[in-house]
Design a protein around this motif. Sequence first.
Motif, mmCIF file in Angstrom:
data_model
loop_
_atom_site.group_PDB
_atom_site.id
_atom_site.type_symbol
_atom_site.label_atom_id
_atom_site.label_comp_id
_atom_site.label_asym_id
_atom_site.label_seq_id
_atom_site.Cartn_x
_atom_site.Cartn_y
_atom_site.Cartn_z
ATOM 1 N N ILE A 45 0.847 -1.200 0.000
ATOM 2 C CA ILE A 45 0.000 0.000 0.000
ATOM 3 C C ILE A 45 0.878 1.244 0.000
ATOM 4 C CG2 ILE A 45 -1.709 1.325 1.306
ATOM 5 C CD1 ILE A 45 -2.918 -1.401 2.129
ATOM 6 N N ALA A 46 1.920 1.246 0.804
ATOM 7 C CA ALA A 46 2.843 2.380 0.838
ATOM 8 C C ALA A 46 3.508 2.568 -0.522
ATOM 9 C CB ALA A 46 3.892 2.173 1.922
ATOM 10 N N GLN A 47 3.919 1.477 -1.154
ATOM 11 C CA GLN A 47 4.627 1.542 -2.432
ATOM 12 C C GLN A 47 3.741 2.034 -3.571
ATOM 13 O OE1 GLN A 47 5.833 -2.517 -2.605
ATOM 14 N NE2 GLN A 47 7.598 -2.218 -1.261
ATOM 15 N N LEU A 48 2.472 1.678 -3.537
ATOM 16 C CA LEU A 48 1.565 2.010 -4.645
ATOM 17 C C LEU A 48 0.642 3.193 -4.348
ATOM 18 C CD1 LEU A 48 0.608 -1.620 -5.717
ATOM 19 C CD2 LEU A 48 2.161 -0.045 -6.880
ATOM 20 N N ARG A 49 0.792 3.807 -3.187
ATOM 21 C CA ARG A 49 -0.102 4.904 -2.815
ATOM 22 C C ARG A 49 -0.074 6.003 -3.889
ATOM 23 N NH1 ARG A 49 -0.735 7.872 2.997
ATOM 24 N NH2 ARG A 49 -2.576 9.068 2.410
ATOM 25 N N GLY A 50 -1.256 6.457 -4.244
ATOM 26 C CA GLY A 50 -1.392 7.458 -5.288
ATOM 27 C C GLY A 50 -1.577 6.867 -6.675
ATOM 28 N N ARG A 51 -1.437 5.544 -6.770
ATOM 29 C CA ARG A 51 -1.588 4.883 -8.068
ATOM 30 C C ARG A 51 -2.743 3.887 -8.087
ATOM 31 N NH1 ARG A 51 4.277 2.825 -9.225
ATOM 32 N NH2 ARG A 51 4.496 2.994 -6.987
ATOM 33 N N PHE A 52 -3.657 4.038 -7.151
ATOM 34 C CA PHE A 52 -4.838 3.180 -7.130
ATOM 35 C C PHE A 52 -6.036 4.013 -6.690
ATOM 36 C CE2 PHE A 52 -2.600 2.627 -3.090
ATOM 37 C CZ PHE A 52 -3.593 2.901 -2.161
ATOM 38 N N ARG A 53 -7.215 3.492 -6.958
ATOM 39 C CA ARG A 53 -8.445 4.199 -6.594
ATOM 40 C C ARG A 53 -9.053 3.559 -5.359
ATOM 41 N NH1 ARG A 53 -12.236 5.461 -11.440
ATOM 42 N NH2 ARG A 53 -12.904 7.021 -9.945
ATOM 43 N N VAL A 54 -9.768 4.391 -4.611
ATOM 44 C CA VAL A 54 -10.411 3.947 -3.374
ATOM 45 C C VAL A 54 -11.905 4.183 -3.498
ATOM 46 C CG1 VAL A 54 -10.578 4.356 -0.889
ATOM 47 C CG2 VAL A 54 -8.357 4.520 -2.028
ATOM 48 N N ALA A 55 -12.680 3.206 -3.065
ATOM 49 C CA ALA A 55 -14.135 3.354 -3.041
ATOM 50 C C ALA A 55 -14.613 3.239 -1.598
ATOM 51 C CB ALA A 55 -14.799 2.296 -3.897
ATOM 52 N N VAL A 56 -15.582 4.065 -1.262
ATOM 53 C CA VAL A 56 -16.252 3.991 0.040
ATOM 54 C C VAL A 56 -17.712 3.687 -0.256
ATOM 55 C CG1 VAL A 56 -16.896 5.242 2.128
ATOM 56 C CG2 VAL A 56 -14.635 5.612 1.097
ATOM 57 N N HIS A 58 -18.961 1.529 -2.287
ATOM 58 C CA HIS A 58 -19.114 1.326 -3.737
ATOM 59 C C HIS A 58 -18.972 2.589 -4.584
ATOM 60 C CE1 HIS A 58 -20.373 -2.734 -2.781
ATOM 61 N NE2 HIS A 58 -21.255 -2.242 -1.950
ATOM 62 N N ASP A 59 -18.640 3.725 -3.996
ATOM 63 C CA ASP A 59 -18.452 4.965 -4.757
ATOM 64 C C ASP A 59 -16.989 5.394 -4.674
ATOM 65 O OD1 ASP A 59 -21.167 5.326 -5.525
ATOM 66 O OD2 ASP A 59 -21.617 6.172 -3.547
ATOM 67 N N PHE A 60 -16.365 5.615 -5.840
ATOM 68 C CA PHE A 60 -14.983 6.076 -5.845
ATOM 69 C C PHE A 60 -14.898 7.463 -5.218
ATOM 70 C CE2 PHE A 60 -14.706 2.972 -9.346
ATOM 71 C CZ PHE A 60 -13.685 2.191 -8.816
ATOM 72 N N THR A 61 -13.808 7.687 -4.484
ATOM 73 C CA THR A 61 -13.639 8.938 -3.760
ATOM 74 C C THR A 61 -12.162 9.306 -3.691
ATOM 75 O OG1 THR A 61 -14.290 10.094 -1.734
ATOM 76 C CG2 THR A 61 -13.498 7.846 -1.481
ATOM 77 N N ASP A 62 -11.856 10.451 -3.096
ATOM 78 C CA ASP A 62 -10.469 10.869 -2.954
ATOM 79 C C ASP A 62 -10.060 10.824 -1.481
ATOM 80 O OD1 ASP A 62 -11.404 13.210 -1.687
ATOM 81 O OD2 ASP A 62 -11.354 14.348 -3.546
ATOM 82 N N GLU A 63 -8.791 11.122 -1.225
ATOM 83 C CA GLU A 63 -8.252 11.007 0.128
ATOM 84 C C GLU A 63 -8.822 12.021 1.118
ATOM 85 O OE1 GLU A 63 -4.117 10.370 0.735
ATOM 86 O OE2 GLU A 63 -3.904 9.200 -1.108
ATOM 87 N N ALA A 64 -9.411 13.087 0.635
ATOM 88 C CA ALA A 64 -9.957 14.107 1.534
ATOM 89 C C ALA A 64 -11.339 13.741 2.067
ATOM 90 C CB ALA A 64 -10.026 15.451 0.807
ATOM 91 N N ALA A 65 -11.958 12.722 1.505
ATOM 92 C CA ALA A 65 -13.326 12.362 1.901
ATOM 93 C C ALA A 65 -13.365 11.887 3.352
ATOM 94 C CB ALA A 65 -13.870 11.284 0.978
ATOM 95 N N ALA A 66 -14.349 12.368 4.084
ATOM 96 C CA ALA A 66 -14.538 11.966 5.475
ATOM 97 C C ALA A 66 -15.163 10.583 5.532
ATOM 98 C CB ALA A 66 -15.434 12.967 6.195
ATOM 99 N N LEU A 67 -14.738 9.811 6.529
ATOM 100 C CA LEU A 67 -15.323 8.493 6.776
ATOM 101 C C LEU A 67 -16.363 8.627 7.883
ATOM 102 C CD1 LEU A 67 -12.024 6.445 6.706
ATOM 103 C CD2 LEU A 67 -13.796 6.510 4.941
ATOM 104 N N HIS A 68 -17.403 7.827 7.803
ATOM 105 C CA HIS A 68 -18.476 7.880 8.808
ATOM 106 C C HIS A 68 -18.648 6.539 9.465
ATOM 107 C CE1 HIS A 68 -19.610 11.612 6.850
ATOM 108 N NE2 HIS A 68 -19.540 10.954 5.709
#
Length: 68
Positions: A45-56, A58-68
């Motif tokens: 994860i550290a090696q590939l950070r910034g080169r993969f997408r994250v979904a919360v 089922h919706d893709f989001t960015d690193e600034a998104a708040a988690l609930h």
Amino acid sequence: MMQITVLYFAVFRERIGRDQDRLDLPPGSTVGDALAALALRHAPIAQLRGRFRVAVKHDFTDEAAALH
């Protein structure tokens, strides 16, 4: 604390050798906070950070998104 279940797919499932993790994060944490915690646990994860997408949820989001 809030508990987050992280599901791994594709490359991460193969490199980490598991399909999920659990994280305990303080309220108000973001996707970026979760990624930082996961990067400390798993080198891929550290090696590939910034080169993969994250979904919360089922919706893709960015690193600034708040988690609930």
